[in-house]
Design an enzyme around this catalytic site. Structure first.
Site, mmCIF file in Angstrom:
data_model
loop_
_atom_site.group_PDB
_atom_site.id
_atom_site.type_symbol
_atom_site.label_atom_id
_atom_site.label_comp_id
_atom_site.label_asym_id
_atom_site.label_seq_id
_atom_site.Cartn_x
_atom_site.Cartn_y
_atom_site.Cartn_z
ATOM 1 N N HIS A 232 2.039 2.061 -3.414
ATOM 2 C CA HIS A 232 1.001 2.752 -4.205
ATOM 3 C C HIS A 232 0.994 4.245 -3.874
ATOM 4 O O HIS A 232 0.883 5.095 -4.747
ATOM 5 C CB HIS A 232 -0.388 2.174 -3.914
ATOM 6 C CG HIS A 232 -0.564 0.765 -4.389
ATOM 7 N ND1 HIS A 232 -0.522 0.437 -5.723
ATOM 8 C CD2 HIS A 232 -0.777 -0.384 -3.722
ATOM 9 C CE1 HIS A 232 -0.716 -0.878 -5.838
ATOM 10 N NE2 HIS A 232 -0.849 -1.395 -4.636
ATOM 11 N N THR B 214 0.836 -1.208 0.000
ATOM 12 C CA THR B 214 0.000 0.000 0.000
ATOM 13 C C THR B 214 0.872 1.260 0.000
ATOM 14 O O THR B 214 0.565 2.245 -0.668
ATOM 15 C CB THR B 214 -0.888 0.017 1.269
ATOM 16 O OG1 THR B 214 -1.550 -1.224 1.355
ATOM 17 C CG2 THR B 214 -1.879 1.144 1.242
#
Ligand SMILES: [Zn+2]
Ligand SMILES: [Zn+2]
Length: 349
Positions: A46, A43
Site C-alpha cells: 500500500h 501494508t
C-alpha cells in the site's frame, strides 16, 4: 559518520528508492540492530503504491518496512533490558508506551499512543535500525533468519486463530489466503481443526494454503463458498470464521456460513464500510465476534515460537521468494501479482 543503505519513500508518489543515510545511534532504552533479513507485508505494498490510505497516513521522506530479523550490535545508554549484544532479534511492530490504561491492563498491542514501525516512524528496510528494547523478541538461533522475519505476520494468524477460543476438533473457514491466511491454515491443522476451508480468488494462493494445511480450497470466483461450505457441513456451517482478506463481500458470506454459537475473528482491513446482516448473521446466531489488531505482546509471540520450535508450521513453504534489497522493484512487482507467499529481502545486498 558511517553510512548505510535504506529503502525509502522519498516523495509522496508511487515507488521507492534506495538512499544512503547515516547509521542511526541508539538512544536511551534503544537497541541498534544490523538487519539480516526483512520481509514485505501487504501494508508495505500500500505504501509502495501510494494508495489513498498511504497518502493519508505516511509522511515522506521515510524508511518503511516492519518485518525483520537482525543482530543486536549495541545497547543504548541507560537501557534496562534482558537483550544482549549478539542476540538475533525480531521486533513487535506495535511500539507501545507501557504506562497508559490499556498497556497497564495487558493490552499493549492497542496502546492509546501506539506507533507502528515503518508506518508512523522509521522502518526496517535498511541495513541498520534502532528500536525500543521493549519491542525486541529474542529468537532461538536454530531458526532460519528468513523465518524469524516472517514471525510477525505469523503472529497475526496465531492471534486471529486463537482469540476467544480453541480450534481443536472444529471446522474453520479462512477467507483470504495471503501469507497470513496460509499460515492460519497451518496453525489450524497443527492445532487439531478437522475441516479447514480456505477461500481466495488466486489459484497460486489457494495452492499455498492447501500445501500448508487447508483441507478444502475454494476459488470464490468460480464457486460460491456459501453453497460449498454449507453442503460440506451438513448445512450446519462452520464453528470458526476467520476473515483475512478485507474484501467487502466476504463478511456477508462469512456470517452466513458461521454456525449459531460460532466464533468470528476479523483481521482483514476493509477499505470502505461493509454491509452485514447483523440481525441474522450475528444476533440471532449468538455469534462471538472478535476484532483482531496486531499480536498480543508477548503471548502471541510465545505461541508462535512453540509452533515453530515443534515444526508445526512449515515456514519454508510460506517464504517463496528471496531478493537482495537492491532488487526491491522486482520483489514488489511479484508481491503485487499475488503469485507469492512471503517475500524476503537482504538489506546488505
Ligand atoms: Zn506485516
Ligand atoms: Zn500505552
Amino acid at each position: 559518520m558511517a553510512k548505510m543503505k535504506a529503502l525509502a519513500k522519498t516523495r509522496p508518489a508511487p515507488g521507492a528508492e534506495i538512499i544512503e543515510v547515516d547509521i542511526p545511534q541508539p538512544g536511551p532504552g534503544e537497541l541498534l540492530v544490523k538487519n539480516k533479513a526483512v520481509s514485505i507485508c501487504g501494508t508495505d505494498v500500500h505504501i509502495y503504491e501510494w494508495d489513498n490510505w498511504a497518502q493519508s497516513r505516511i509522511k515522506t521522506p521515510m524508511i518503511f518496512g516492519h518485518e525483520f530479523a537482525g543482530e543486536v550490535m549495541e545497547i543504548g545508554p541507560n537501557t534496562q533490558t534482558h537483550v544482549k549484544v549478539g542476540d538475533i532479534v525480531s521486533g513487535e511492530t506495535h511500539i507501545y508506551c507501557g504506562h497508559c490504561y490499556l498497556c497497564k491492563m495487558g493490552n499493549e498491542h492497542i496502546c492509546k499512543d501506539v506507533k507502528l514501525r515503518g508506518i508512523d516512524c522509521t522502518g526496517c528496510f535498511a541495513e541498520y535500525l534502532t528500536m525500543p528494547a521493549n519491542t525486541a523478541w529474542v529468537n532461538p538461533k536454530s531458526l532460519a533468519i528468513e523465518h524469524m522475519s516472517a514471525q510477525e505476520p505469523m503472529g497475526n494468524a496465531v492471534h486471529t486463530v486463537f482469540e476467544g477460543g480453541d480450534v481443536k476438533g472444529q471446522s474453520v473457514a479462512i477467507f483470504g489466503c495471503g501469507p497470513i491466511g496460509a499460515c492460519a491454515a497451518a496453525i489450524c491443522k497443527a492445532s487439531g481443526a478437522t475441516q479447514i476451508f480456505a477461500m481466495d480468488i488466486s489459484d497460486y494462493r489457494l495452492n499455498l494454503a492447501k500445501s500448508m494445511g487447508a483441507t478444502t480450497v475454494i476459488n470464490s470466483k468460480q464457486k460460491d463458498p456459501v453453497k460449498e461450505i454449507m453442503a460440506a457441513t451438513n448445512n450446519q456451517g462452520v464453528d470458526v470464521f476467520l476473515e483475512m482478506s478485507g474484501a467487502a463481500p466476504i463478511y456477508e458470506q462469512g456470517f452466513k456460513i458461521l454456525r449459531p454459537g460460532g466464533r468470528a475473528g476479523l483481521l482483514g482491513v476493509a477499505k470502505d464500510k461493509v454491509p452485514i446482516d447483523i440481525t441474522n448473521g450475528i444476533v440471532f446466531k449468538q455469534a462471538r465476534v472478535f476484532g483482531i489488531n496486531g499480536r498480543r505482546i508477548w503471548g502471541t509471540w510465545e505461541t508462535a515460537a512453540k509452533l515453530l520450535a515443534e515444526g508445526k508450521v512449515d515456514m519454508g513453504k510460506l517464504v517463496t521468494h528471496k531478493f537482495p534489497m537492491s532488487k526491491f522493484a522486482e520483489a514488489f512487482e511479484i508481491m503485487k501479482s499475488g503469485n507469492s507467499g512471503k517475500i524476503v529481502m537482504y538489506p546488505d545486498k
